[in-house]
Design an enzyme around this catalytic site. Structure first.
Site, PDB file in Angstrom:
ATOM      1  N   THR A   1     -10.201  -0.846   2.285  1.00 12.90           N
ATOM      2  CA  THR A   1      -9.666  -0.202   3.519  1.00 12.90           C
ATOM      3  C   THR A   1     -10.697   0.778   4.078  1.00 12.90           C
ATOM      4  OG1 THR A   1      -8.573   1.462   2.133  1.00 12.90           O
ATOM      5  CG2 THR A   1      -7.225  -0.396   2.906  1.00 12.90           C
TER       6      THR A   1
ATOM      7  N   PHE B   1      -2.488  -4.906   2.502  1.00 14.77           N
ATOM      8  CA  PHE B   1      -1.346  -5.793   2.798  1.00 14.77           C
ATOM      9  C   PHE B   1      -0.017  -5.045   2.829  1.00 14.77           C
ATOM     10  CE2 PHE B   1      -3.752  -9.605   2.738  1.00 14.77           C
ATOM     11  CZ  PHE B   1      -4.772  -9.400   1.813  1.00 14.77           C
ATOM     12  N   ARG B   2       0.159  -4.104   1.864  1.00 13.19           N
ATOM     13  CA  ARG B   2       1.513  -3.573   1.687  1.00 13.19           C
ATOM     14  C   ARG B   2       1.637  -2.077   1.940  1.00 13.19           C
ATOM     15  NH1 ARG B   2       0.186  -7.406  -1.677  1.00 13.19           N
ATOM     16  NH2 ARG B   2       1.391  -9.336  -1.622  1.00 13.19           N
TER      17      ARG B   2
ATOM     18  N   VAL C   1     -10.883 -10.940  -1.229  1.00 10.12           N
ATOM     19  CA  VAL C   1     -11.559 -12.184  -0.820  1.00 10.12           C
ATOM     20  C   VAL C   1     -12.679 -11.891   0.179  1.00 10.12           C
ATOM     21  CG1 VAL C   1      -9.549 -13.648  -1.259  1.00 10.12           C
ATOM     22  CG2 VAL C   1      -9.776 -12.544   0.973  1.00 10.12           C
TER      23      VAL C   1
ATOM     24  N   HIS D   1      -8.640 -14.478  -6.340  1.00 11.78           N
ATOM     25  CA  HIS D   1      -7.967 -15.111  -5.193  1.00 11.78           C
ATOM     26  C   HIS D   1      -8.941 -15.819  -4.281  1.00 11.78           C
ATOM     27  CE1 HIS D   1      -4.407 -12.115  -5.804  1.00 11.78           C
ATOM     28  NE2 HIS D   1      -4.429 -13.107  -6.689  1.00 11.78           N
TER      29      HIS D   1
ATOM     30  N   CYS E   1     -15.988 -35.551   7.418  1.00  9.34           N
ATOM     31  CA  CYS E   1     -15.106 -36.681   7.018  1.00  9.34           C
ATOM     32  C   CYS E   1     -13.841 -36.708   7.873  1.00  9.34           C
ATOM     33  CB  CYS E   1     -14.733 -36.557   5.529  1.00  9.34           C
ATOM     34  SG  CYS E   1     -13.339 -35.434   5.224  1.00  9.34           S
TER      35      CYS E   1
ATOM     36  N   SER F   1      -4.670  -1.248  -5.739  1.00  4.06           N
ATOM     37  CA  SER F   1      -3.784  -2.409  -5.756  1.00  4.06           C
ATOM     38  C   SER F   1      -2.357  -1.952  -6.012  1.00  4.06           C
ATOM     39  CB  SER F   1      -4.188  -3.400  -6.865  1.00  4.06           C
ATOM     40  OG  SER F   1      -3.274  -4.495  -6.863  1.00  4.06           O
TER      41      SER F   1
HETATM   42  N1  APR Z   1      -7.576   4.830  -1.767  1.00  4.35           N
HETATM   43  C1  APR Z   1      -6.582   4.642  -2.682  1.00  4.35           C
HETATM   44  N2  APR Z   1      -5.578   3.726  -2.533  1.00  4.35           N
HETATM   45  C2  APR Z   1      -5.596   2.985  -1.403  1.00  4.35           C
HETATM   46  C3  APR Z   1      -6.586   3.123  -0.403  1.00  4.35           C
HETATM   47  C4  APR Z   1      -7.607   4.096  -0.629  1.00  4.35           C
HETATM   48  N3  APR Z   1      -8.603   4.310   0.259  1.00  4.35           N
HETATM   49  N4  APR Z   1      -6.306   2.239   0.607  1.00  4.35           N
HETATM   50  C5  APR Z   1      -5.179   1.581   0.240  1.00  4.35           C
HETATM   51  N5  APR Z   1      -4.758   2.019  -0.961  1.00  4.35           N
HETATM   52  C6  APR Z   1      -3.655   1.479  -1.772  1.00  4.35           C
HETATM   53  C7  APR Z   1      -2.337   1.326  -1.035  1.00  4.35           C
HETATM   54  O1  APR Z   1      -1.517   2.471  -1.262  1.00  4.35           O
HETATM   55  C8  APR Z   1      -1.725   0.082  -1.673  1.00  4.35           C
HETATM   56  O2  APR Z   1      -0.758   0.403  -2.666  1.00  4.35           O
HETATM   57  O3  APR Z   1      -4.055   0.163  -2.098  1.00  4.35           O
HETATM   58  C9  APR Z   1      -2.894  -0.623  -2.353  1.00  4.35           C
HETATM   59  C10 APR Z   1      -3.140  -2.015  -1.805  1.00  4.35           C
HETATM   60  O4  APR Z   1      -2.038  -2.815  -2.199  1.00  4.35           O
HETATM   61  P1  APR Z   1      -1.782  -4.214  -1.454  1.00  4.35           P
HETATM   62  O5  APR Z   1      -1.913  -3.994   0.020  1.00  4.35           O
HETATM   63  O6  APR Z   1      -0.540  -4.795  -2.013  1.00  4.35           O
HETATM   64  O7  APR Z   1      -3.058  -5.100  -1.869  1.00  4.35           O
HETATM   65  P2  APR Z   1      -3.259  -5.888  -3.225  1.00  4.35           P
HETATM   66  O8  APR Z   1      -2.584  -5.213  -4.373  1.00  4.35           O
HETATM   67  O9  APR Z   1      -4.710  -6.152  -3.352  1.00  4.35           O
HETATM   68  O10 APR Z   1      -2.501  -7.286  -2.917  1.00  4.35           O
HETATM   69  C11 APR Z   1      -2.619  -8.286  -3.905  1.00  4.35           C
HETATM   70  O11 APR Z   1      -1.540  -9.822  -2.370  1.00  4.35           O
HETATM   71  O12 APR Z   1      -1.307 -10.758  -0.271  1.00  4.35           O
HETATM   72  C12 APR Z   1      -1.854 -10.937  -1.517  1.00  4.35           C
HETATM   73  O13 APR Z   1      -3.735 -12.225  -1.975  1.00  4.35           O
HETATM   74  C13 APR Z   1      -3.359 -11.009  -1.425  1.00  4.35           C
HETATM   75  O14 APR Z   1      -4.990 -10.232  -3.028  1.00  4.35           O
HETATM   76  C14 APR Z   1      -3.839  -9.848  -2.299  1.00  4.35           C
HETATM   77  C15 APR Z   1      -2.652  -9.628  -3.220  1.00  4.35           C
END
Ligand code: APR
Length: 235
Positions: A22, A29-30, A97, A113, A142, A180
């Site tokens: 980010t 994503f969430r 990715v 992923h 193809c 994550s």
């Molecule tokens: N510092 C700390 N935490 C952060 C920051 C930051 N700068 N930016 C975002 N976050 C945290 C958010 O609070 C969130 O909980 O990162 C987390 C990202 O979580 P998701 O958006 O769920 O991403 P991820 O866990 O990677 O998703 C897993 O879901 O959609 C599928 O394939 C996709 O690989 C992805 C998988």
């Protein structure tokens, strides 16, 4: 404390999610501004979408390919690559990715992923650069359709990356999760596997996760980039 653990550990594995990118400008994503807050993953990031909703599927992934080409790794990615060279960390398991860990210089990276840096033909498997999508080329020689080499919902993870991640989690003495929500299986099992075989577990994430209760240390109130830069000054 984390500096001490990093220096004492003989085998440190870093596990990253969308929160790692980010600060490069890519949405996660969430979290409140996440991609899945505006779009439905089942309609877009699934095999069903590829088979039955191909124009929306291609539009969605062409946007994301443009994103990874427009943005680049941030200081945090570069620090992780430097630490690998210095032997401070041994590998990275990523759900991302964007290919930013490799672009920053990290070598031992398991892409659970897949990657948006490549496309492959849905019919014959031919591999292409994702530049094809930028040039609005969507078909293989193809005649088959080109799709990003990412794991779609409904698909299994790449065997080689999965096995590598499993070995690394088993070998780890320190397992650090960066950015994550740990909501997607089977990727979210690796922190648990590491913990169960005796690793110290650290989670750096703004939002709480269901695995915080297993962690030896949780950092919520600081961005990943800031945490890594602070650590990098002291080790
Ligand atoms: N510092 C700390 N935490 C952060 C920051 C930051 N700068 N930016 C975002 N976050 C945290 C958010 O609070 C969130 O909980 O990162 C987390 C990202 O979580 P998701 O958006 O769920 O991403 P991820 O866990 O990677 O998703 C897993 O879901 O959609 C599928 O394939 C996709 O690989 C992805 C998988």
């Amino acid at each position: 404390m984390l500096e001490k653990w990093l220096l004492e550990s003989n085998y440190t594995v870093v596990f990253t999610g969308a929160g790692m990118s980010t600060e490069s400008g890519l949405p996660d994503f969430r979290s409140s501004k996440g991609l899945w807050k505006k779009k439905d993953p089942a309609r877009l990031a699934s095999t069903d979408a590829l088979n039955n909703n191909v124009h929306e599927f291609i539009d969605f992934y062409r946007d994301r390919v443009l994103g990874v080409k427009e943005y680049q790794p941030h200081e945090g990615h570069l620090i992780l690559a430097k630490w690998e060279k210095q032997g401070i960390i041994q590998s990275i398991i990523t759900q991302n990715v964007d290919g930013f860990h490799q672009l920053a210089g990290s070598k031992k990276v398991a892409e659970l992923h897949g990657t948006l840096q490549k496309l492959h033909c849905q019919a014959c498997g031919n591999i292409y650069s994702s530049e094809e999508y930028i040039n609005e080329e969507y078909y293989c020689v193809c005649g088959g359709i080109l799709r990003p080499s990412v794991v779609l919902f409904g698909e299994s993870l790449p065997e080689k990356a999965f096995q590598f991640a499993l070995e690394e989690a088993h070998k780890s003495e320190l397992f650090i999760v960066l950015g994550s929500s740990l909501t997607v299986t089977p990727a979210n099992q690796f922190p648990l596997i590491a913990k169960e075989q005796g690793s110290k577990l650290v989670i750096v994430n703004h939002d709480p996760t269901e695995f915080d209760m297993y962690a030896d240390h949780v950092i919520r109130d600081r961005k990943i980039g800031e945490v890594l830069q602070q650590l990098s000054k002291n080790i």
